[in-house]
Design a protein around this motif. Sequence first.
Motif, PDB file in Angstrom:
ATOM      1  N   UNK A 113     -15.439 -24.295   3.912  1.00 49.55           N
ATOM      2  CA  UNK A 113     -14.921 -23.393   2.727  1.00 49.55           C
ATOM      3  C   UNK A 113     -15.894 -23.585   1.676  1.00 49.55           C
ATOM      4  N   UNK A 114     -16.405 -22.208   1.238  1.00 51.12           N
ATOM      5  CA  UNK A 114     -17.315 -22.301   0.031  1.00 51.12           C
ATOM      6  C   UNK A 114     -16.725 -22.859  -1.142  1.00 51.12           C
ATOM      7  N   UNK A 115     -17.272 -23.378  -1.896  1.00 49.92           N
ATOM      8  CA  UNK A 115     -17.019 -23.713  -3.358  1.00 49.92           C
ATOM      9  C   UNK A 115     -18.242 -24.060  -4.156  1.00 49.92           C
ATOM     10  N   UNK A 116     -17.760 -24.299  -5.445  1.00 51.79           N
ATOM     11  CA  UNK A 116     -19.030 -24.668  -6.398  1.00 51.79           C
ATOM     12  C   UNK A 116     -19.615 -26.089  -5.769  1.00 51.79           C
ATOM     13  N   UNK A 117     -20.832 -26.326  -6.134  1.00 54.12           N
ATOM     14  CA  UNK A 117     -21.444 -27.663  -5.377  1.00 54.12           C
ATOM     15  C   UNK A 117     -20.651 -28.783  -6.218  1.00 54.12           C
ATOM     16  N   UNK A 118     -20.242 -28.846  -7.158  1.00 51.06           N
ATOM     17  CA  UNK A 118     -19.508 -29.974  -7.662  1.00 51.06           C
ATOM     18  C   UNK A 118     -18.028 -29.132  -7.828  1.00 51.06           C
TER      19      UNK A 118
ATOM     20  N   UNK B  90      -8.061 -32.614  -0.051  1.00 52.86           N
ATOM     21  CA  UNK B  90      -6.753 -31.813   0.655  1.00 52.86           C
ATOM     22  C   UNK B  90      -7.461 -31.196   1.844  1.00 52.86           C
ATOM     23  N   UNK B  91      -8.830 -30.746   1.864  1.00 54.83           N
ATOM     24  CA  UNK B  91      -9.345 -30.065   3.000  1.00 54.83           C
ATOM     25  C   UNK B  91      -9.775 -31.145   4.052  1.00 54.83           C
ATOM     26  N   UNK B  92     -10.220 -32.404   3.821  1.00 53.31           N
ATOM     27  CA  UNK B  92     -10.725 -33.210   4.861  1.00 53.31           C
ATOM     28  C   UNK B  92      -9.635 -33.621   5.995  1.00 53.31           C
ATOM     29  N   UNK B  93      -8.568 -33.876   5.638  1.00 58.50           N
ATOM     30  CA  UNK B  93      -7.637 -34.561   6.686  1.00 58.50           C
ATOM     31  C   UNK B  93      -7.141 -32.916   7.678  1.00 58.50           C
ATOM     32  N   UNK B  94      -7.275 -31.771   7.247  1.00 56.51           N
ATOM     33  CA  UNK B  94      -7.153 -30.717   7.977  1.00 56.51           C
ATOM     34  C   UNK B  94      -8.135 -30.318   8.847  1.00 56.51           C
ATOM     35  N   UNK B  95      -9.308 -31.026   8.830  1.00 55.47           N
ATOM     36  CA  UNK B  95     -10.676 -30.860   9.845  1.00 55.47           C
ATOM     37  C   UNK B  95     -11.495 -29.837   8.976  1.00 55.47           C
ATOM     38  N   UNK B  96     -11.279 -29.656   7.595  1.00 50.08           N
ATOM     39  CA  UNK B  96     -12.068 -28.595   6.924  1.00 50.08           C
ATOM     40  C   UNK B  96     -13.152 -29.381   5.905  1.00 50.08           C
ATOM     41  N   UNK B  97     -14.397 -28.638   5.760  1.00 55.46           N
ATOM     42  CA  UNK B  97     -15.273 -29.392   4.902  1.00 55.46           C
ATOM     43  C   UNK B  97     -15.470 -28.212   3.960  1.00 55.46           C
ATOM     44  N   UNK B  98     -16.101 -28.680   2.648  1.00 50.35           N
ATOM     45  CA  UNK B  98     -16.513 -27.620   1.649  1.00 50.35           C
ATOM     46  C   UNK B  98     -18.103 -27.598   1.795  1.00 50.35           C
ATOM     47  N   UNK B  99     -18.443 -26.362   1.600  1.00 53.24           N
ATOM     48  CA  UNK B  99     -19.946 -26.096   1.466  1.00 53.24           C
ATOM     49  C   UNK B  99     -20.201 -25.732   0.198  1.00 53.24           C
ATOM     50  N   UNK B 100     -21.058 -26.623  -0.559  1.00 50.60           N
ATOM     51  CA  UNK B 100     -21.294 -26.348  -2.097  1.00 50.60           C
ATOM     52  C   UNK B 100     -22.357 -25.330  -2.333  1.00 50.60           C
ATOM     53  N   UNK B 101     -22.109 -24.460  -3.271  1.00 52.80           N
ATOM     54  CA  UNK B 101     -22.950 -23.375  -3.898  1.00 52.80           C
ATOM     55  C   UNK B 101     -23.519 -23.866  -4.942  1.00 52.80           C
ATOM     56  N   UNK B 102     -24.789 -23.748  -5.077  1.00 47.60           N
ATOM     57  CA  UNK B 102     -25.471 -24.197  -6.389  1.00 47.60           C
ATOM     58  C   UNK B 102     -24.885 -23.433  -7.569  1.00 47.60           C
ATOM     59  N   UNK B 103     -25.029 -24.118  -8.808  1.00 49.41           N
ATOM     60  CA  UNK B 103     -24.662 -23.675 -10.148  1.00 49.41           C
ATOM     61  C   UNK B 103     -25.465 -23.696 -11.010  1.00 49.41           C
ATOM     62  N   UNK B 104     -25.158 -22.977 -12.259  1.00 47.55           N
ATOM     63  CA  UNK B 104     -25.753 -23.024 -13.467  1.00 47.55           C
ATOM     64  C   UNK B 104     -24.722 -23.210 -14.547  1.00 47.55           C
ATOM     65  N   UNK B 105     -25.182 -22.954 -15.817  1.00 43.35           N
ATOM     66  CA  UNK B 105     -24.173 -23.288 -16.921  1.00 43.35           C
ATOM     67  C   UNK B 105     -23.009 -22.059 -16.899  1.00 43.35           C
ATOM     68  N   UNK B 106     -23.121 -21.262 -16.012  1.00 41.37           N
ATOM     69  CA  UNK B 106     -21.904 -20.444 -15.777  1.00 41.37           C
ATOM     70  C   UNK B 106     -21.481 -20.363 -14.333  1.00 41.37           C
ATOM     71  N   UNK B 107     -21.268 -21.380 -13.705  1.00 41.53           N
ATOM     72  CA  UNK B 107     -20.793 -22.052 -12.592  1.00 41.53           C
ATOM     73  C   UNK B 107     -21.581 -21.006 -11.488  1.00 41.53           C
ATOM     74  N   UNK B 108     -20.806 -20.690 -10.370  1.00 43.79           N
ATOM     75  CA  UNK B 108     -21.228 -20.382  -8.996  1.00 43.79           C
ATOM     76  C   UNK B 108     -22.263 -19.360  -9.190  1.00 43.79           C
ATOM     77  N   UNK B 109     -23.440 -19.461  -8.331  1.00 40.13           N
ATOM     78  CA  UNK B 109     -24.739 -18.422  -8.466  1.00 40.13           C
ATOM     79  C   UNK B 109     -24.338 -17.495  -7.305  1.00 40.13           C
TER      80      UNK B 109
ATOM     81  N   UNK C 254     -17.844 -21.768 -17.081  1.00 40.55           N
ATOM     82  CA  UNK C 254     -17.143 -20.429 -17.187  1.00 40.55           C
ATOM     83  C   UNK C 254     -17.990 -19.401 -16.726  1.00 40.55           C
ATOM     84  N   UNK C 255     -17.518 -18.827 -15.715  1.00 39.69           N
ATOM     85  CA  UNK C 255     -18.202 -17.487 -15.172  1.00 39.69           C
ATOM     86  C   UNK C 255     -17.871 -16.392 -16.369  1.00 39.69           C
ATOM     87  N   UNK C 256     -18.865 -15.752 -16.524  1.00 37.22           N
ATOM     88  CA  UNK C 256     -18.830 -14.328 -17.402  1.00 37.22           C
ATOM     89  C   UNK C 256     -18.068 -13.265 -16.711  1.00 37.22           C
TER      90      UNK C 256
END
Length: 540
Positions: free
Chosen positions: A215-220, A228-247, A284-286
């Motif tokens: 599942x995609x999410x912000x890097x942090x 919540x995800x891990x016991x379901x067998x899911x992993x999160x893939x972090x997307x790089x961020x800047x001061x406005x969040x996800x790029x 905060x994303x603009x």
Amino acid sequence: MAPPAAIEVNAVTDTTAITLPDPLKAPIPKSNDIYGRRRKADKSQWGTAAPADSANFRQGNYDDKPMARRWDHYLSNEARTRKGNNLKKAARFLGTPGLISLGGGLPSSEYFPFEELSIKVPTIGHFSEAETRESGVVITAGKNDLANDKSIFDIATAFNYGQGCGAAQLLRWITEHTELVHRPPYQDWRCTMSIGSTSGLDMAFRMLSRPGDMVLSEDYTFAAAVETALPMGLRLAGVPMDEQGLLPEAMDHILSTWDVSARGARKPHLLYTVPTGQNPTGATQSAERRREIYKVCQKHDIYIIEDEPYYFLQMAPYTSSSEPDPPQPSSHAEFLASLVPSFLSLDTDGRVMRLDSFSKVISPGSRIGWITASQQIVACYQKHADLSTQNPSGMSQLIVWKLLDEHWGHAGYLDWLIFIRKEYTRRRNVILGACEKYLPREVVSWKPPMAGMFHWMQIDYTKHPDYRTKTVEEIEESIFMRCIEEGALVMRGSWFYADPDEEHSTMFFRATYAAAEGHKIEEGVRRVGRAVRREFGLEE
């Protein structure tokens, strides 16, 4: 100046609502007009375990809007095979005049050991704890107010079993609020209640993924999302961020170059994001950033889980802790217009599940939230809820409904949101002023948060005396424990990694300005500054 509610509100009680020939043809009303535009409802709508469809509570016309896309290709086997609770389906007959029910196992309210519930709450425009103590009013719910035509919600109804969507009384208010703030731009949107956004996220993952997915999410990201995800067998893939969040360009690159064999998972089809006052970074994303992210999601057919507990805590840019409070909006329309548009308000495809909650703006202990999504997704969610969490606590629903619907109304609630935004802005300014005063800028840097409850501080660990001999994790642990020794608790940034297995070349700590009073915030930051100076061998 008088608060907005004092300017705009014209009281119209539920029992004297104005009946329009066709409410759906009317434009979305102002906050003070909503009650007058409500459709009249049969008394059975408000009865024990009465089924409810939030479409019946919308006031705008959506005939010219597109229908949501269907998401059958992403639904899990669990979501596809859930049939709902047959016994609850029978509840729709309980309101039949003259019906004697020998069916469902609903306890008789005669044996509920509660006759009356009274709570003291703020009057509109006098929201502080001190003002509430002096001028607050006591509102009361009786056991049989519905039967006695005193109210449409009472103890006998709220304290019994309910539907997974929640009580119709509060669901109506939630639907009206969602329409007022977001007005989703497609036809078949619906609302249904949750027991908070963490539970909502748990159900979303179960409905829309399968073991082995990423599942995609912000890097942090929100630590509980990872847990919540891990016991379901899911992993999160972090997307790089800047001061406005996800790029968005980084997310597009990740998806366009996705290597199944290298990643060990099929290409992601879910994005989990906290767009406003992101936990933990405060980013905060603009509006433009959100539009770009939405376009990337359309390109790659990504379904968005929009988690927004801090949406109404959007603040003016920080200038100085000594600056006076920014001017407050002169109307509710001005307040709502000042908010960054939500993904829900941009969603023409029905590809967004928005998670809302009263936890950060009313009380976490209420355990009341709601999701907004397409009719297909909401129907799946309700079937899941009926066979797991059921509905939020009826006691909580009654209390929140008495406050929001009978006492404050939509106008009063917007006044409350304006008030708490101002209060959290003041606390944000306190922590930023304290950071300027006490933290060594040669090793600590930060961007002022524009929303939410969190302050994200970057540490230049390469200037640590043990940089050559210790790992990043060891230096982080050492700084953390030094803060504890000095009597201050801040959270380690590594606790928020979306993917703990990925290498990270930066170090952060998260502080919150939500929990402590102003003087304690300043003292806490002073202690953090002392700890960092000692750890890095810097002079006081």
